[in-house]
Motif scaffolding. Structure first.
Motif, PDB file in Angstrom:
ATOM      1  N   HIS A  38       7.608  25.695  18.479  1.00  0.00           N
ATOM      2  CA  HIS A  38       7.000  24.844  19.499  1.00  0.00           C
ATOM      3  C   HIS A  38       5.685  24.298  18.950  1.00  0.00           C
ATOM      4  O   HIS A  38       4.795  25.068  18.572  1.00  0.00           O
ATOM      5  CB  HIS A  38       6.715  25.623  20.788  1.00  0.00           C
ATOM      6  CG  HIS A  38       7.945  26.165  21.446  1.00  0.00           C
ATOM      7  ND1 HIS A  38       8.912  25.358  21.998  1.00  0.00           N
ATOM      8  CD2 HIS A  38       8.368  27.430  21.627  1.00  0.00           C
ATOM      9  CE1 HIS A  38       9.875  26.105  22.487  1.00  0.00           C
ATOM     10  NE2 HIS A  38       9.562  27.383  22.277  1.00  0.00           N
ATOM     11  N   LEU A  39       5.590  22.982  18.923  1.00  0.00           N
ATOM     12  CA  LEU A  39       4.375  22.313  18.443  1.00  0.00           C
ATOM     13  C   LEU A  39       3.910  21.277  19.466  1.00  0.00           C
ATOM     14  O   LEU A  39       3.368  20.237  19.111  1.00  0.00           O
ATOM     15  CB  LEU A  39       4.652  21.641  17.088  1.00  0.00           C
ATOM     16  CG  LEU A  39       4.819  22.608  15.925  1.00  0.00           C
ATOM     17  CD1 LEU A  39       5.495  21.948  14.753  1.00  0.00           C
ATOM     18  CD2 LEU A  39       3.469  23.158  15.514  1.00  0.00           C
ATOM     19  N   ARG A  40       4.114  21.572  20.743  1.00  0.00           N
ATOM     20  CA  ARG A  40       3.720  20.629  21.801  1.00  0.00           C
ATOM     21  C   ARG A  40       2.202  20.443  21.827  1.00  0.00           C
ATOM     22  O   ARG A  40       1.457  21.340  21.465  1.00  0.00           O
ATOM     23  CB  ARG A  40       4.175  21.151  23.165  1.00  0.00           C
ATOM     24  CG  ARG A  40       5.660  21.174  23.329  1.00  0.00           C
ATOM     25  CD  ARG A  40       6.031  21.649  24.745  1.00  0.00           C
ATOM     26  NE  ARG A  40       7.269  22.384  24.657  1.00  0.00           N
ATOM     27  CZ  ARG A  40       7.394  23.686  24.878  1.00  0.00           C
ATOM     28  NH1 ARG A  40       6.370  24.400  25.234  1.00  0.00           N
ATOM     29  NH2 ARG A  40       8.559  24.269  24.747  1.00  0.00           N
ATOM     30  N   ASP A  41       1.801  19.286  22.310  1.00  0.00           N
ATOM     31  CA  ASP A  41       0.378  18.989  22.579  1.00  0.00           C
ATOM     32  C   ASP A  41      -0.488  19.183  21.336  1.00  0.00           C
ATOM     33  O   ASP A  41      -1.506  19.870  21.374  1.00  0.00           O
ATOM     34  CB  ASP A  41      -0.125  19.854  23.742  1.00  0.00           C
ATOM     35  CG  ASP A  41      -1.471  19.378  24.260  1.00  0.00           C
ATOM     36  OD1 ASP A  41      -1.750  18.182  24.178  1.00  0.00           O
ATOM     37  OD2 ASP A  41      -2.245  20.237  24.740  1.00  0.00           O
ATOM     38  N   ASN A  42      -0.062  18.586  20.216  1.00  0.00           N
ATOM     39  CA  ASN A  42      -0.851  18.602  18.992  1.00  0.00           C
ATOM     40  C   ASN A  42      -1.150  17.168  18.593  1.00  0.00           C
ATOM     41  O   ASN A  42      -1.025  16.259  19.419  1.00  0.00           O
ATOM     42  CB  ASN A  42      -0.100  19.374  17.883  1.00  0.00           C
ATOM     43  CG  ASN A  42      -0.294  20.866  18.013  1.00  0.00           C
ATOM     44  OD1 ASN A  42      -1.390  21.383  17.914  1.00  0.00           O
ATOM     45  ND2 ASN A  42       0.804  21.577  18.263  1.00  0.00           N
ATOM     46  N   LYS A  43      -1.529  16.944  17.359  1.00  0.00           N
ATOM     47  CA  LYS A  43      -1.964  15.621  16.899  1.00  0.00           C
ATOM     48  C   LYS A  43      -1.048  15.042  15.822  1.00  0.00           C
ATOM     49  O   LYS A  43      -1.458  14.162  15.078  1.00  0.00           O
ATOM     50  CB  LYS A  43      -3.401  15.708  16.341  1.00  0.00           C
ATOM     51  CG  LYS A  43      -4.418  16.282  17.308  1.00  0.00           C
ATOM     52  CD  LYS A  43      -4.664  15.351  18.452  1.00  0.00           C
ATOM     53  CE  LYS A  43      -5.722  15.924  19.382  1.00  0.00           C
ATOM     54  NZ  LYS A  43      -5.783  15.277  20.650  1.00  0.00           N
TER      55      LYS A  43
END
Length: 170
Positions: A38-43
């Protein structure tokens, strides 16, 4: 960037959401047991920044945004994002919480608006015979005493029978 995770060989689930990550580091491809990432809400902003996910051998579940489209990375706005990611990771079961072998779910913001409901008038849960003045009578000391008296008498009778049974056994 994601760094120094190579030693986590038994890791199966990794949630790095909300960590300001800009690229998926190639070191994640060394996580032999990783199935969910899960790599949600990154840049993460460019498709090239996703290259390393294609080299994770057991990866089945990958998310760069929530199923409703919130908490997304900028790369999710690229029209090629889904096709590119599925091309890199053909073994994925789900991308962004959506099954890869089913049609993509489309969410309409109107579905999340406040519903327009007409509620029925509330019904009284007190018997009509009580009326407003009867309500105070229920909660008066005399009302409580008269309601509980039969139960207290039954309890005291049972206690007396227990005491008698105990004394008979002694």
């Amino acid at each position: 960037a994601i760094e120094n995770v190579e030693a986590l060989q038994c890791l199966q689930v990794m949630d790095l959401s909300s960590n300001q990550i800009r690229t998926v580091d190639p070191c994640v491809s060394k996580l032999a047991s990783l199935e969910t990432l899960h790599l949600r809400d990154n840049k993460v902003a460019k498709l090239e920044d996703l290259q390393a996910v294609g080299n994770i051998p057991k990866l089945q579940y990958l998310s760069f945004r929530a199923v409703d489209g919130t908490a997304k990375n900028p790369v999710c706005d690229d029209p090629r994002y889904r096709e590119f990611t599925l091309g890199k990771c053909p073994k994925l079961i789900a991308l962004d919480s959506q099954r890869t072998k089913l049609p993509e779910l489309q969410f309409d913001p109107a579905d999340f608006a406040e519903p327009n409901l007409t509620l029925p008038e509330p019904e009284s849960w007190l018997p009509d015979a009580l009326g407003a003045e009867g309500f105070g009578e229920i909660f008066s000391a005399a009302g409580i005493e008269s309601t509980l008296r039969p139960h207290v008498d039954e309890f005291e009778k049972a206690m007396e029978e227990c005491r008698k049974a105990l004394s008979d056994n002694e």
